[in-house]
Design an enzyme around this catalytic site. Structure first.
Site, PDB file in Angstrom:
ATOM      1  N   ILE A  77      54.313  14.925 -32.030  1.00 21.51           N
ATOM      2  CA  ILE A  77      55.146  15.686 -32.975  1.00 21.51           C
ATOM      3  C   ILE A  77      54.881  15.291 -34.433  1.00 21.51           C
ATOM      4  O   ILE A  77      55.225  16.033 -35.342  1.00 21.51           O
ATOM      5  CB  ILE A  77      56.661  15.571 -32.664  1.00 21.51           C
ATOM      6  CG1 ILE A  77      57.133  14.129 -32.732  1.00 21.51           C
ATOM      7  CG2 ILE A  77      56.991  16.207 -31.334  1.00 21.51           C
ATOM      8  CD1 ILE A  77      58.645  13.991 -32.711  1.00 21.51           C
ATOM      9  N   HIS A 145      52.559   5.590 -23.061  1.00 22.36           N
ATOM     10  CA  HIS A 145      51.885   6.801 -23.528  1.00 22.36           C
ATOM     11  C   HIS A 145      50.608   6.427 -24.270  1.00 22.36           C
ATOM     12  O   HIS A 145      50.587   5.513 -25.080  1.00 22.36           O
ATOM     13  CB  HIS A 145      52.796   7.675 -24.395  1.00 22.36           C
ATOM     14  CG  HIS A 145      53.403   7.006 -25.577  1.00 22.36           C
ATOM     15  ND1 HIS A 145      54.462   6.122 -25.478  1.00 22.36           N
ATOM     16  CD2 HIS A 145      53.116   7.098 -26.897  1.00 22.36           C
ATOM     17  CE1 HIS A 145      54.804   5.706 -26.686  1.00 22.36           C
ATOM     18  NE2 HIS A 145      53.991   6.281 -27.575  1.00 22.36           N
ATOM     19  N   LEU A 146      49.560   7.143 -23.940  1.00 26.28           N
ATOM     20  CA  LEU A 146      48.250   6.949 -24.554  1.00 26.28           C
ATOM     21  C   LEU A 146      48.123   7.877 -25.749  1.00 26.28           C
ATOM     22  O   LEU A 146      48.308   9.094 -25.613  1.00 26.28           O
ATOM     23  CB  LEU A 146      47.143   7.260 -23.541  1.00 26.28           C
ATOM     24  CG  LEU A 146      45.713   7.279 -24.080  1.00 26.28           C
ATOM     25  CD1 LEU A 146      45.255   5.867 -24.432  1.00 26.28           C
ATOM     26  CD2 LEU A 146      44.765   7.907 -23.060  1.00 26.28           C
TER      27      LEU A 146
END
Length: 182
Positions: A77, A145-146
């Site tokens: 985002i 999270h990558l």
């Protein structure tokens, strides 16, 4: 705090404490029935935004086609690069420090998905890509999270710091895989 102490003394299963309310009842086998809801599975956290996205409970997030049934992918985002994607396990995993040796394949699969997403978006210069994880306590979201970033040579000054290779706060996927194997 008082409600938490009441819930503990009522004998709620640990999984149920987070969803317990004043209307919570305890059955004879110690299960949780909060307003008619069953307890959350241990691999799901209703307070985690990535768990909600993985469960398709966040209609504002467009999931990118991902051929791995255990992972999801979507755009960051607050993109730090033209291509900035997040590859996230559907099951809740805290962060890269909670990973075990037997989860190397998960990280490798995350990298594969990241490369596939870049290729689908017509980016194939993998020498100009950075993939990695923020290290606690520098994780904005406590769900593994990558970050997939490309092109790296166009990162701004702050992004170069935030995603600095193998710094105290960011570890590349390759380095993490190497550490997990040893």
């Amino acid at each position: 705090m008082a409600e938490e102490q009441v819930n503990r003394s009522a004998g709620l299963a640990p999984d149920c404490e987070a969803s317990a309310t004043a209307e919570t009842t305890v059955s004879s086998v110690g299960t949780c029935e909060a307003a008619g809801k069953s307890p959350e599975p241990k691999d799901y956290d209703s307070t985690c935004v990535f768990c909600r996205i993985a469960g398709r409970q966040d209609p504002g997030t467009e999931l990118l086609h991902c051929e791995n049934e255990d992972l999801i992918c979507f755009k960051d985002i607050k993109p730090a690069a033209t291509h900035h994607y997040l590859v996230v396990p559907k099951k809740h995993i805290g962060n890269c420090r909670t990973l075990r040796k037997d989860q190397v394949e998960l990280v490798e699969n995350m990298v594969t998905v990241g490369k596939t997403i870049l290729e689908r978006n017509n980016f194939t210069d993998f020498t100009n890509v950075r993939m990695g994880f923020h290290m606690p306590p520098f994780c904005s979201i406590s769900h593994l999270h990558l970050h997939v970033l490309a092109p790296v040579d166009q990162l701004g000054f702050l992004s170069k710091l935030v995603y600095r290779v193998n710094s105290y706060w960011f570890i590349t996927a390759d380095h993490l895989i190497e550490k997990l194997r040893t």
